[in-house]
Design a protein around this motif. Structure first.
Motif, PDB file in Angstrom:
ATOM      1  N   PHE B  34      11.224  44.808 -47.819  1.00 54.69           N
ATOM      2  CA  PHE B  34      11.084  43.619 -46.981  1.00 54.69           C
ATOM      3  C   PHE B  34      11.529  42.369 -47.741  1.00 54.69           C
ATOM      4  O   PHE B  34      11.470  42.309 -48.965  1.00 54.69           O
ATOM      5  CB  PHE B  34       9.617  43.409 -46.569  1.00 54.69           C
ATOM      6  N   TYR B  36      10.478  38.189 -47.244  1.00 50.22           N
ATOM      7  CA  TYR B  36       9.689  37.178 -46.564  1.00 50.22           C
ATOM      8  C   TYR B  36      10.144  35.809 -47.063  1.00 50.22           C
ATOM      9  O   TYR B  36      10.586  35.660 -48.197  1.00 50.22           O
ATOM     10  CB  TYR B  36       8.200  37.332 -46.878  1.00 50.22           C
ATOM     11  N   LEU B  44       3.598  33.243 -45.293  1.00 54.12           N
ATOM     12  CA  LEU B  44       4.846  33.966 -45.412  1.00 54.12           C
ATOM     13  C   LEU B  44       5.304  34.449 -44.038  1.00 54.12           C
ATOM     14  O   LEU B  44       4.507  34.937 -43.233  1.00 54.12           O
ATOM     15  CB  LEU B  44       4.683  35.175 -46.338  1.00 54.12           C
ATOM     16  N   GLN B  45       6.606  34.321 -43.803  1.00 53.61           N
ATOM     17  CA  GLN B  45       7.187  34.778 -42.548  1.00 53.61           C
ATOM     18  C   GLN B  45       8.144  35.931 -42.813  1.00 53.61           C
ATOM     19  O   GLN B  45       8.935  35.878 -43.745  1.00 53.61           O
ATOM     20  CB  GLN B  45       7.965  33.641 -41.884  1.00 53.61           C
ATOM     21  N   PHE B  46       8.079  36.939 -41.993  1.00 52.72           N
ATOM     22  CA  PHE B  46       8.955  38.101 -42.097  1.00 52.72           C
ATOM     23  C   PHE B  46      10.399  37.702 -41.818  1.00 52.72           C
ATOM     24  O   PHE B  46      10.689  37.004 -40.846  1.00 52.72           O
ATOM     25  CB  PHE B  46       8.483  39.156 -41.097  1.00 52.72           C
ATOM     26  N   LYS B  49      13.795  43.810 -42.813  1.00 50.59           N
ATOM     27  CA  LYS B  49      13.279  45.011 -43.460  1.00 50.59           C
ATOM     28  C   LYS B  49      14.349  46.094 -43.515  1.00 50.59           C
ATOM     29  O   LYS B  49      15.285  46.117 -42.714  1.00 50.59           O
ATOM     30  CB  LYS B  49      12.062  45.549 -42.712  1.00 50.59           C
ATOM     31  N   PHE B  90      10.327  35.886 -50.995  1.00 49.10           N
ATOM     32  CA  PHE B  90       9.637  36.996 -51.644  1.00 49.10           C
ATOM     33  C   PHE B  90      10.236  38.324 -51.209  1.00 49.10           C
ATOM     34  O   PHE B  90      10.404  38.577 -50.009  1.00 49.10           O
ATOM     35  CB  PHE B  90       8.145  37.010 -51.277  1.00 49.10           C
ATOM     36  N   ARG B  94       6.944  48.541 -49.793  1.00 49.26           N
ATOM     37  CA  ARG B  94       5.822  49.369 -49.358  1.00 49.26           C
ATOM     38  C   ARG B  94       6.099  50.795 -49.805  1.00 49.26           C
ATOM     39  O   ARG B  94       6.915  51.494 -49.198  1.00 49.26           O
ATOM     40  CB  ARG B  94       5.634  49.306 -47.848  1.00 49.26           C
ATOM     41  N   TYR B  98       5.670  54.161 -44.432  1.00 47.04           N
ATOM     42  CA  TYR B  98       4.570  53.626 -43.650  1.00 47.04           C
ATOM     43  C   TYR B  98       3.398  54.602 -43.698  1.00 47.04           C
ATOM     44  O   TYR B  98       3.388  55.619 -43.035  1.00 47.04           O
ATOM     45  CB  TYR B  98       4.987  53.401 -42.205  1.00 47.04           C
ATOM     46  N   LYS B 103      -0.058  50.166 -49.737  1.00 48.28           N
ATOM     47  CA  LYS B 103      -0.139  48.712 -49.680  1.00 48.28           C
ATOM     48  C   LYS B 103       1.137  48.084 -50.212  1.00 48.28           C
ATOM     49  O   LYS B 103       1.786  48.608 -51.107  1.00 48.28           O
ATOM     50  CB  LYS B 103      -1.346  48.235 -50.482  1.00 48.28           C
ATOM     51  N   ILE B 104       1.468  46.929 -49.696  1.00 53.19           N
ATOM     52  CA  ILE B 104       2.720  46.267 -50.051  1.00 53.19           C
ATOM     53  C   ILE B 104       2.591  45.564 -51.392  1.00 53.19           C
ATOM     54  O   ILE B 104       1.578  44.929 -51.685  1.00 53.19           O
ATOM     55  CB  ILE B 104       3.127  45.280 -48.949  1.00 53.19           C
ATOM     56  N   PHE B 106       4.391  42.734 -53.879  1.00 50.68           N
ATOM     57  CA  PHE B 106       5.274  41.580 -53.767  1.00 50.68           C
ATOM     58  C   PHE B 106       5.880  41.221 -55.115  1.00 50.68           C
ATOM     59  O   PHE B 106       5.253  41.363 -56.163  1.00 50.68           O
ATOM     60  CB  PHE B 106       4.504  40.376 -53.237  1.00 50.68           C
ATOM     61  N   GLY B 107       7.119  40.711 -55.069  1.00 49.84           N
ATOM     62  CA  GLY B 107       7.715  40.113 -56.246  1.00 49.84           C
ATOM     63  C   GLY B 107       7.121  38.742 -56.497  1.00 49.84           C
ATOM     64  O   GLY B 107       6.299  38.258 -55.723  1.00 49.84           O
TER      65      GLY B 107
END
Lengths: 111, 116
Positions: B34, B36, B44-46, B49, B90, B94, B98, B103-104, B106-107
């Motif tokens: 992903f 963001y 954070l907004q998507f 992906k 970011f 994951r 799925y 859990k995701i 993040f960088g």
């Protein structure tokens, strides 16, 4: 952000006091997450919940507790706030895109 | 340990030029990937992906990302930058696709600055 709200948006508190942050969702999602965001660290998982009264620790859980008595509410409590807990806190739920949908965040300052 | 790396804290680009924000990851299995974006004082907004299929995925605001399995990279790109693209980006992974137990990660984020 649609379906997920955090309160308060901003809070200043004194060292040693307990603080509770609230996350409320209207999406009926089973999974909810609390992250903290700090410069240079990105987002780090504090705690998460996989159902009512079912919670587990993330990578930075020391000094934090959570509760989930209803599907829609996930509370994060700083038992005795310290300056190192000054941060921006984000709640998240699983989104439609297999990732997360985030709340707008709570900026917490511990003085 | 599973991790996501964004090697650049900041990327500076002139408006109209192409931009690239780099991301590499180290996870097992076939992860979901992903990007963001975070604007000031916002969550954070998507953006986009990668799940499976075409290695080039397109997302919001004209952004796209290229998945490279052999290099375990997922770089964010845009052919022509806008000043309004200035924000914090970011990369996230994951692991195991799925799964409710997955859990995701993040960088650390890359600040993109577009100069007029």
């Amino acid at each position: 952000d649609a379906g997920i709200t955090q309160s308060p948006r901003h809070k200043v508190t004194e060292t040693g006091t307990p603080v509770t942050l609230r996350c409320h969702q209207t999406e009926n999602h089973r999974y909810m997450y609390w992250y903290r965001q700090d410069p240079g660290h990105g987002l780090r998982l504090i705690h998460y919940s996989y159902g009512v009264k079912d919670t587990d620790k993330g990578e930075v859980s020391d000094g934090y507790s959570v509760s989930r008595s209803k599907t829609e509410d996930f509370l994060l409590t700083l038992e005795s706030a310290t300056s190192s807990q000054t941060s921006v806190y984000f709640c998240a739920i699983t989104g439609d895109h297999y990732g997360y949908t985030f709340g707008s965040g709570t900026r917490l300052t511990v003085v | 340990a599973q991790s996501v790396a964004q090697p650049e804290d900041q990327v500076n680009v002139a408006e109209g030029n192409p931009l690239t924000v780099k991301c590499t990851y180290s996870v097992s299995g076939n992860p979901y990937l992903f990007w963001y974006v975070q604007y000031p004082n916002r969550g954070l907004q998507f953006l986009l992906k990668y799940i499976t299929g075409d290695n080039l995925v397109k997302g919001s605001y004209g952004f796209e990302a290229e998945f490279n399995k052999s290099q375990t990279s997922f770089h964010l790109k845009k052919p022509s930058a806008l000043v309004s693209d200035s924000a914090l980006y970011f990369c996230a992974v994951r692991p195991f696709g799925y799964s409710s137990a997955s859990k995701i990660i993040f960088g650390s984020g890359t600040r993109l600055s577009i100069r007029p």
